[in-house]
Design a protein around this motif. Sequence first.
Motif, PDB file in Angstrom:
ATOM      1  N   LEU A   1      -2.895  -7.350  26.112  1.00  0.00           N
ATOM      2  CA  LEU A   1      -1.609  -7.141  25.261  1.00  0.00           C
ATOM      3  C   LEU A   1      -0.330  -7.587  25.865  1.00  0.00           C
ATOM      4  O   LEU A   1       0.795  -7.605  25.433  1.00  0.00           O
ATOM      5  CB  LEU A   1      -1.497  -5.695  24.653  1.00  0.00           C
ATOM      6  CG  LEU A   1      -2.629  -5.601  23.628  1.00  0.00           C
ATOM      7  CD1 LEU A   1      -2.587  -3.918  22.857  1.00  0.00           C
ATOM      8  CD2 LEU A   1      -2.502  -6.359  22.217  1.00  0.00           C
ATOM      9  N   ASP A   2      -0.510  -7.067  27.282  1.00  0.00           N
ATOM     10  CA  ASP A   2       0.712  -7.485  28.232  1.00  0.00           C
ATOM     11  C   ASP A   2       0.754  -8.778  29.014  1.00  0.00           C
ATOM     12  O   ASP A   2       1.598  -9.185  29.826  1.00  0.00           O
ATOM     13  CB  ASP A   2       1.250  -6.458  29.021  1.00  0.00           C
ATOM     14  CG  ASP A   2      -0.163  -5.765  29.874  1.00  0.00           C
ATOM     15  OD1 ASP A   2      -1.398  -6.205  29.488  1.00  0.00           O
ATOM     16  OD2 ASP A   2       0.210  -4.944  30.797  1.00  0.00           O
ATOM     17  N   GLY A   3      -0.092  -9.599  28.281  1.00  0.00           N
ATOM     18  CA  GLY A   3      -0.058 -11.006  28.870  1.00  0.00           C
ATOM     19  C   GLY A   3      -0.687 -11.391  30.135  1.00  0.00           C
ATOM     20  O   GLY A   3      -0.339 -12.336  30.613  1.00  0.00           O
TER      21      GLY A   3
ATOM     22  N   PHE B   1      -6.381 -11.319  21.732  1.00  0.00           N
ATOM     23  CA  PHE B   1      -5.741 -10.026  22.503  1.00  0.00           C
ATOM     24  C   PHE B   1      -6.926  -8.826  22.755  1.00  0.00           C
ATOM     25  O   PHE B   1      -7.050  -8.314  21.465  1.00  0.00           O
ATOM     26  CB  PHE B   1      -4.471  -9.704  21.746  1.00  0.00           C
ATOM     27  CG  PHE B   1      -3.342 -10.523  22.118  1.00  0.00           C
ATOM     28  CD1 PHE B   1      -2.655 -10.479  23.459  1.00  0.00           C
ATOM     29  CD2 PHE B   1      -2.850 -11.241  21.149  1.00  0.00           C
ATOM     30  CE1 PHE B   1      -1.504 -11.424  23.802  1.00  0.00           C
ATOM     31  CE2 PHE B   1      -1.622 -12.123  21.386  1.00  0.00           C
ATOM     32  CZ  PHE B   1      -1.166 -12.112  22.591  1.00  0.00           C
ATOM     33  N   ALA B   2      -7.225  -8.627  23.884  1.00  0.00           N
ATOM     34  CA  ALA B   2      -7.997  -7.445  23.863  1.00  0.00           C
ATOM     35  C   ALA B   2      -6.927  -6.201  23.685  1.00  0.00           C
ATOM     36  O   ALA B   2      -6.096  -6.291  23.920  1.00  0.00           O
ATOM     37  CB  ALA B   2      -8.625  -7.241  25.075  1.00  0.00           C
ATOM     38  N   PRO B   3      -7.694  -5.100  23.294  1.00  0.00           N
ATOM     39  CA  PRO B   3      -7.053  -3.902  22.851  1.00  0.00           C
ATOM     40  C   PRO B   3      -6.500  -3.071  24.241  1.00  0.00           C
ATOM     41  O   PRO B   3      -7.097  -1.865  24.282  1.00  0.00           O
ATOM     42  CB  PRO B   3      -7.995  -3.189  22.054  1.00  0.00           C
ATOM     43  CG  PRO B   3      -9.393  -3.512  22.397  1.00  0.00           C
ATOM     44  CD  PRO B   3      -9.180  -4.868  22.729  1.00  0.00           C
ATOM     45  N   VAL B   4      -6.016  -3.691  25.061  1.00  0.00           N
ATOM     46  CA  VAL B   4      -5.462  -3.033  26.697  1.00  0.00           C
ATOM     47  C   VAL B   4      -4.469  -3.562  27.128  1.00  0.00           C
ATOM     48  O   VAL B   4      -4.006  -4.619  27.019  1.00  0.00           O
ATOM     49  CB  VAL B   4      -6.943  -3.188  27.509  1.00  0.00           C
ATOM     50  CG1 VAL B   4      -7.104  -4.498  27.874  1.00  0.00           C
ATOM     51  CG2 VAL B   4      -6.658  -2.372  28.721  1.00  0.00           C
ATOM     52  N   ILE B   5      -3.723  -2.579  27.667  1.00  0.00           N
ATOM     53  CA  ILE B   5      -2.706  -2.769  28.259  1.00  0.00           C
ATOM     54  C   ILE B   5      -3.056  -2.717  30.062  1.00  0.00           C
ATOM     55  O   ILE B   5      -3.304  -1.522  30.287  1.00  0.00           O
ATOM     56  CB  ILE B   5      -1.381  -2.005  28.141  1.00  0.00           C
ATOM     57  CG1 ILE B   5      -0.975  -2.369  26.599  1.00  0.00           C
ATOM     58  CG2 ILE B   5      -0.369  -2.062  28.723  1.00  0.00           C
ATOM     59  CD1 ILE B   5      -0.081  -1.352  25.739  1.00  0.00           C
ATOM     60  N   LEU B   6      -2.735  -3.602  30.636  1.00  0.00           N
ATOM     61  CA  LEU B   6      -3.076  -3.342  32.161  1.00  0.00           C
ATOM     62  C   LEU B   6      -1.870  -2.979  33.040  1.00  0.00           C
ATOM     63  O   LEU B   6      -2.105  -2.211  34.109  1.00  0.00           O
ATOM     64  CB  LEU B   6      -3.630  -4.821  32.923  1.00  0.00           C
ATOM     65  CG  LEU B   6      -4.946  -5.079  32.462  1.00  0.00           C
ATOM     66  CD1 LEU B   6      -5.531  -6.367  33.190  1.00  0.00           C
ATOM     67  CD2 LEU B   6      -6.008  -3.961  32.784  1.00  0.00           C
TER      68      LEU B   6
ATOM     69  N   ALA C   1      -7.428  -9.031  18.432  1.00  0.00           N
ATOM     70  CA  ALA C   1      -6.403  -9.562  17.627  1.00  0.00           C
ATOM     71  C   ALA C   1      -6.096 -11.045  17.992  1.00  0.00           C
ATOM     72  O   ALA C   1      -5.630 -11.273  19.065  1.00  0.00           O
ATOM     73  CB  ALA C   1      -5.107  -8.722  17.853  1.00  0.00           C
TER      74      ALA C   1
END
Lengths: 186, 186
Positions: free
Chosen positions: B11-13, B136-141, B166
Motif C-alpha cells: 500500500l505504500d508503493g 495492492f496487497a494489504p500491507v504497509i512495509l 485491491a
Amino acid sequence: MTVHYFTASTLDGFLATHDDSLDWLLSRNVDADGPHGYNAFLAGMGALVMGGVTYRWVVEHEQGRWPYAQPTWLFSRSTTELLPGADLHQVAGDPTTHIDAIRASAGGRDVWLVGGGDLAAQFARAGLIDEVWIQFAPVILGSGKPFMPAPLDLTLLEVVRNGDFACTHYAVTPSPSDGFGSRQRA
Amino acid sequence: MTVHYFTASTLDGFLATHDDSLDWLLSRNVDADGPHGYNAFLAGMGALVMGGVTYRWVVEHEQGRWPYAQPTWLFSRSTTELLPGADLHQVAGDPTTHIDAIRASAGGRDVWLVGGGDLAAQFARAGLIDEVWIQFAPVILGSGKPFMPAPLDLTLLEVVRNGDFACTHYAVTPSPSDGFGSRQRA
C-alpha cells in the motif's frame, strides 16, 4: 471507540511532495457524499489527532477558519499558536500516554488520526490504529512524504471507486504478540 | 500494441523489501483467474520486458524453469547467464532505442513491462508506458524498493477486489508536451 487513519495518498504512498504541496490531490474529482466519502466519515468522529505540519497546513489552507467542531489533539513539540475558537489540545511525546484522554474526549464516537505520516507511524508502532482508509489519487509522484513510514499488517474490508479515487478500507491485523484481547473494541 | 506496467505493490508503493524479499506478497490470497487476474493478462502479452534483479529473482524462484513462452527483453548491463530454452534478448541503455524491436517481437499482442521499479521509471520518463495495473496487497512495509521512482499522471479505468488485493487499472494521461498523437495506439 475505533481509531481510524483516514487519508488520501498517491499510488506510491505519499501524502505530500517534499515541500508539502497537495496539488496532486486537490486537482482530482471526488464526491464527499459518495462511497468512503469525507462527510459521513467526519460526522462519525468524536475527536481528531494531527501533527504540527498538518495543523499548520489546515490553518493556512482554511485561511484562519478552523473547520472542525471536534476536540483536536495536536502532537507538536514546537511552540504553536493555537487558533482561537478551536477546541485544541497540544500534547507531545508517546501517543500511548495520551490515548485514554483522546478517547475520553470523543464522547463515545470514534477517533480520526488525520496525519501526517510520522505521527501515523508513531500510532502504528504503539498498536493504536484499528482501521486504515486510503483514498488513492491517480498519480505517481516518485518521491515525497510517505503516509506511513512504519510496517503495518492489514486485512482488506472493502475497495470502491469514488470519482478519480480508488478507495480502500482495512482493519489492522492483530500481531501475534498482541494476544487476542488488546485490539478488541470496548 | 499497448505497453502495460502490471505489478503487485504494498500500500505504500513498494514491490520488495530492501533485500528483495517478496514474503509480503506471496503470503496473500489472489485468484489468478479472477478479476485483473494474472492468467488472462499474461495470455494477452506478446513480449515481456524486465530488469536484471527481476530476471535473477524469476530464475531463482522458479528453480531454473523459465515460466514464459514470450520473447523476453532483459535490460541489464551486467554479464548475465541466460537460461537455456528461454527466448531471451539482453539489451541495455535507453528504452527508446529498443522499443521498436520489442513491439515487433510481440507479434501483434501487447507488451508487459514486468519491472523492477527502476526500469519502470526509465520507461515512464521516456513516455513508453500506456497502461498501469497495480494490485495492492494489504500491507504497509514502511520502506523498501519503490515500484516507480518517477512521476506519472494517470486516469483511473477500474478498481476491483480480487482476494486480499485491491486491484487498480489506469491509463497513462498524455502530458501536454506529448501532443495528441504520440500516445495513440497503432
